[in-house]
Design a protein around this motif. Structure first.
Motif, PDB file in Angstrom:
ATOM      1  N   LEU A  20     -23.207   6.770  10.618  1.00  0.00           N
ATOM      2  CA  LEU A  20     -22.270   7.866  10.876  1.00  0.00           C
ATOM      3  C   LEU A  20     -20.901   7.338  11.291  1.00  0.00           C
ATOM      4  O   LEU A  20     -19.871   7.851  10.852  1.00  0.00           O
ATOM      5  CB  LEU A  20     -22.827   8.804  11.941  1.00  0.00           C
ATOM      6  CG  LEU A  20     -24.009   9.658  11.495  1.00  0.00           C
ATOM      7  CD1 LEU A  20     -24.620  10.392  12.674  1.00  0.00           C
ATOM      8  CD2 LEU A  20     -23.594  10.639  10.418  1.00  0.00           C
ATOM      9  N   THR A  21     -20.880   6.311  12.113  1.00  0.00           N
ATOM     10  CA  THR A  21     -19.612   5.718  12.517  1.00  0.00           C
ATOM     11  C   THR A  21     -18.934   5.050  11.329  1.00  0.00           C
ATOM     12  O   THR A  21     -17.719   5.161  11.147  1.00  0.00           O
ATOM     13  CB  THR A  21     -19.828   4.710  13.666  1.00  0.00           C
ATOM     14  OG1 THR A  21     -20.534   5.364  14.724  1.00  0.00           O
ATOM     15  CG2 THR A  21     -18.510   4.190  14.199  1.00  0.00           C
ATOM     16  N   THR A  22     -19.726   4.384  10.494  1.00  0.00           N
ATOM     17  CA  THR A  22     -19.182   3.749   9.293  1.00  0.00           C
ATOM     18  C   THR A  22     -18.547   4.790   8.380  1.00  0.00           C
ATOM     19  O   THR A  22     -17.420   4.603   7.890  1.00  0.00           O
ATOM     20  CB  THR A  22     -20.296   2.982   8.549  1.00  0.00           C
ATOM     21  OG1 THR A  22     -20.814   1.966   9.415  1.00  0.00           O
ATOM     22  CG2 THR A  22     -19.775   2.334   7.282  1.00  0.00           C
ATOM     23  N   ALA A  23     -19.241   5.895   8.156  1.00  0.00           N
ATOM     24  CA  ALA A  23     -18.689   6.962   7.315  1.00  0.00           C
ATOM     25  C   ALA A  23     -17.435   7.551   7.947  1.00  0.00           C
ATOM     26  O   ALA A  23     -16.457   7.839   7.242  1.00  0.00           O
ATOM     27  CB  ALA A  23     -19.732   8.057   7.091  1.00  0.00           C
ATOM     28  N   GLY A  24     -17.442   7.711   9.252  1.00  0.00           N
ATOM     29  CA  GLY A  24     -16.272   8.238   9.952  1.00  0.00           C
ATOM     30  C   GLY A  24     -15.061   7.331   9.829  1.00  0.00           C
ATOM     31  O   GLY A  24     -13.931   7.797   9.650  1.00  0.00           O
ATOM     32  N   ILE A  25     -15.272   6.035   9.910  1.00  0.00           N
ATOM     33  CA  ILE A  25     -14.172   5.087   9.744  1.00  0.00           C
ATOM     34  C   ILE A  25     -13.631   5.159   8.324  1.00  0.00           C
ATOM     35  O   ILE A  25     -12.417   5.164   8.100  1.00  0.00           O
ATOM     36  CB  ILE A  25     -14.628   3.654  10.093  1.00  0.00           C
ATOM     37  CG1 ILE A  25     -14.870   3.540  11.595  1.00  0.00           C
ATOM     38  CG2 ILE A  25     -13.596   2.618   9.638  1.00  0.00           C
ATOM     39  CD1 ILE A  25     -15.554   2.264  12.025  1.00  0.00           C
ATOM     40  N   GLY A  26     -14.541   5.233   7.341  1.00  0.00           N
ATOM     41  CA  GLY A  26     -14.103   5.362   5.956  1.00  0.00           C
ATOM     42  C   GLY A  26     -13.281   6.613   5.739  1.00  0.00           C
ATOM     43  O   GLY A  26     -12.249   6.591   5.063  1.00  0.00           O
ATOM     44  N   ALA A  27     -13.714   7.726   6.338  1.00  0.00           N
ATOM     45  CA  ALA A  27     -12.999   8.990   6.174  1.00  0.00           C
ATOM     46  C   ALA A  27     -11.635   8.962   6.851  1.00  0.00           C
ATOM     47  O   ALA A  27     -10.645   9.464   6.312  1.00  0.00           O
ATOM     48  CB  ALA A  27     -13.833  10.138   6.744  1.00  0.00           C
ATOM     49  N   ALA A  28     -11.570   8.366   8.019  1.00  0.00           N
ATOM     50  CA  ALA A  28     -10.321   8.384   8.785  1.00  0.00           C
ATOM     51  C   ALA A  28      -9.332   7.314   8.346  1.00  0.00           C
ATOM     52  O   ALA A  28      -8.121   7.537   8.394  1.00  0.00           O
ATOM     53  CB  ALA A  28     -10.633   8.225  10.275  1.00  0.00           C
ATOM     54  N   PHE A  29      -9.830   6.155   7.909  1.00  0.00           N
ATOM     55  CA  PHE A  29      -8.934   5.020   7.667  1.00  0.00           C
ATOM     56  C   PHE A  29      -9.043   4.403   6.278  1.00  0.00           C
ATOM     57  O   PHE A  29      -8.280   3.518   5.939  1.00  0.00           O
ATOM     58  CB  PHE A  29      -9.179   3.926   8.714  1.00  0.00           C
ATOM     59  CG  PHE A  29      -8.973   4.388  10.124  1.00  0.00           C
ATOM     60  CD1 PHE A  29      -7.697   4.516  10.655  1.00  0.00           C
ATOM     61  CD2 PHE A  29     -10.052   4.706  10.926  1.00  0.00           C
ATOM     62  CE1 PHE A  29      -7.501   4.948  11.950  1.00  0.00           C
ATOM     63  CE2 PHE A  29      -9.869   5.141  12.231  1.00  0.00           C
ATOM     64  CZ  PHE A  29      -8.591   5.262  12.738  1.00  0.00           C
ATOM     65  N   GLY A  30     -10.041   4.812   5.495  1.00  0.00           N
ATOM     66  CA  GLY A  30     -10.205   4.265   4.155  1.00  0.00           C
ATOM     67  C   GLY A  30     -11.296   3.210   4.075  1.00  0.00           C
ATOM     68  O   GLY A  30     -11.796   2.716   5.085  1.00  0.00           O
ATOM     69  N   TYR A  31     -11.652   2.868   2.846  1.00  0.00           N
ATOM     70  CA  TYR A  31     -12.795   1.978   2.574  1.00  0.00           C
ATOM     71  C   TYR A  31     -12.593   0.579   3.149  1.00  0.00           C
ATOM     72  O   TYR A  31     -13.439   0.082   3.884  1.00  0.00           O
ATOM     73  CB  TYR A  31     -13.017   1.912   1.060  1.00  0.00           C
ATOM     74  CG  TYR A  31     -14.245   1.146   0.649  1.00  0.00           C
ATOM     75  CD1 TYR A  31     -15.512   1.678   0.847  1.00  0.00           C
ATOM     76  CD2 TYR A  31     -14.147  -0.109   0.058  1.00  0.00           C
ATOM     77  CE1 TYR A  31     -16.651   0.991   0.474  1.00  0.00           C
ATOM     78  CE2 TYR A  31     -15.279  -0.813  -0.329  1.00  0.00           C
ATOM     79  CZ  TYR A  31     -16.530  -0.259  -0.117  1.00  0.00           C
ATOM     80  OH  TYR A  31     -17.652  -0.945  -0.491  1.00  0.00           O
ATOM     81  N   ARG A  32     -11.478  -0.056   2.855  1.00  0.00           N
ATOM     82  CA  ARG A  32     -11.268  -1.444   3.281  1.00  0.00           C
ATOM     83  C   ARG A  32     -11.188  -1.584   4.794  1.00  0.00           C
ATOM     84  O   ARG A  32     -11.568  -2.621   5.346  1.00  0.00           O
ATOM     85  CB  ARG A  32     -10.017  -2.011   2.624  1.00  0.00           C
ATOM     86  CG  ARG A  32     -10.175  -2.131   1.121  1.00  0.00           C
ATOM     87  CD  ARG A  32      -9.043  -2.847   0.508  1.00  0.00           C
ATOM     88  NE  ARG A  32      -9.043  -4.205   1.014  1.00  0.00           N
ATOM     89  CZ  ARG A  32      -8.344  -5.188   0.486  1.00  0.00           C
ATOM     90  NH1 ARG A  32      -7.594  -4.970  -0.546  1.00  0.00           N
ATOM     91  NH2 ARG A  32      -8.387  -6.391   1.009  1.00  0.00           N
ATOM     92  N   ALA A  33     -10.720  -0.546   5.459  1.00  0.00           N
ATOM     93  CA  ALA A  33     -10.575  -0.594   6.915  1.00  0.00           C
ATOM     94  C   ALA A  33     -11.922  -0.703   7.618  1.00  0.00           C
ATOM     95  O   ALA A  33     -11.993  -1.137   8.770  1.00  0.00           O
ATOM     96  CB  ALA A  33      -9.833   0.636   7.411  1.00  0.00           C
ATOM     97  N   GLY A  34     -13.009  -0.320   6.949  1.00  0.00           N
ATOM     98  CA  GLY A  34     -14.326  -0.346   7.567  1.00  0.00           C
ATOM     99  C   GLY A  34     -15.061  -1.662   7.453  1.00  0.00           C
ATOM    100  O   GLY A  34     -16.105  -1.854   8.078  1.00  0.00           O
ATOM    101  N   PHE A  35     -14.539  -2.618   6.662  1.00  0.00           N
ATOM    102  CA  PHE A  35     -15.250  -3.890   6.450  1.00  0.00           C
ATOM    103  C   PHE A  35     -15.500  -4.644   7.750  1.00  0.00           C
ATOM    104  O   PHE A  35     -16.571  -5.200   7.958  1.00  0.00           O
ATOM    105  CB  PHE A  35     -14.493  -4.790   5.477  1.00  0.00           C
ATOM    106  CG  PHE A  35     -14.539  -4.342   4.046  1.00  0.00           C
ATOM    107  CD1 PHE A  35     -15.430  -3.365   3.608  1.00  0.00           C
ATOM    108  CD2 PHE A  35     -13.690  -4.901   3.119  1.00  0.00           C
ATOM    109  CE1 PHE A  35     -15.468  -2.950   2.292  1.00  0.00           C
ATOM    110  CE2 PHE A  35     -13.720  -4.500   1.787  1.00  0.00           C
ATOM    111  CZ  PHE A  35     -14.610  -3.527   1.387  1.00  0.00           C
ATOM    112  N   SER A  36     -14.508  -4.688   8.619  1.00  0.00           N
ATOM    113  CA  SER A  36     -14.650  -5.423   9.872  1.00  0.00           C
ATOM    114  C   SER A  36     -15.753  -4.810  10.740  1.00  0.00           C
ATOM    115  O   SER A  36     -16.597  -5.521  11.295  1.00  0.00           O
ATOM    116  CB  SER A  36     -13.312  -5.421  10.615  1.00  0.00           C
ATOM    117  OG  SER A  36     -13.427  -6.102  11.835  1.00  0.00           O
TER     118      SER A  36
END
Length: 196
Positions: A20-36
């Protein structure tokens, strides 16, 4: 081994704090922003599994006061994440922030993520397929688990990024946030229910 693979898939695709946090990061900041963040989750998950496999988790949880402290910390952090998602308002993802949650946040989440301990305990204490060689079995389970874990989390990240890129109405975005926050609260409720 087939039963193990099926169990891994079903345990990982169900919403928990990590996905859920991963999906939230993707939604708020985009795909590449979630890699870290995903990298931190992966390392934290591996450490979590080692804690369970080695028996350290069982020893720690055998101390009632320590178990209570860990439960309170876990619930508090998960409630905080649920609040951040629910309070994002009309933007899918997290409440306004300058930067996405990063590697350290992903790593730390796995130490207080009750679902991570349940998944590790279930997978490594059950589904025995090499009883004559437990070390090889654990290594194979770790390889198979991570070969499924990474694509599942990247798919959730992509899902979040896709949702975030859609031109959804404010009401729909708010409904998605509330749905994600409620799913996280269900995880909190399950953690509390199973701990007593």
């Amino acid at each position: 081994m087939i039963e193990f693979i099926i169990a891994v898939i079903f345990l990982l695709i169900t919403p928990g704090p990590g996905v859920l946090t991963t999906a939230g990061i993707g939604a708020a900041f985009g795909y590449r922003a979630g890699f870290s963040f995903v990298g931190g989750l992966m390392l934290g998950g591996f450490i979590n599994m080692m804690i369970v496999i080695s028996g350290v988790a069982a020893l720690v949880l055998a101390v009632p006061s320590l178990r209570t402290v860990l439960l309170v910390a876990s619930v508090a952090y998960l409630l905080y994440l649920a609040w951040r998602i629910a309070s994002a308002g009309a933007k899918v993802g997290f409440a306004p922030a300058q930067t996405p949650l990063g590697f350290k946040n992903g790593l730390m989440l796995q130490f207080i993520n009750p679902k991570a301990y349940v998944v590790s305990t279930t997978l490594f204490s059950g589904f025995i397929f090499l009883p004559e060689s437990p070390f090889v079995e654990v290594v194979l389970k770790l390889i198979v688990f991570n070969c499924i874990w990474l694509p599942v989390h990247l798919a959730w990240l992509a899902f979040g990024a896709k949702i975030g890129s859609l031109n959804l109405s404010q009401n729909r975005q708010r409904a998605i946030n509330i749905g994600m926050a409620l799913a996280l609260l269900v995880v909190v409720g399950i953690a509390l229910w199973t701990s007593f």
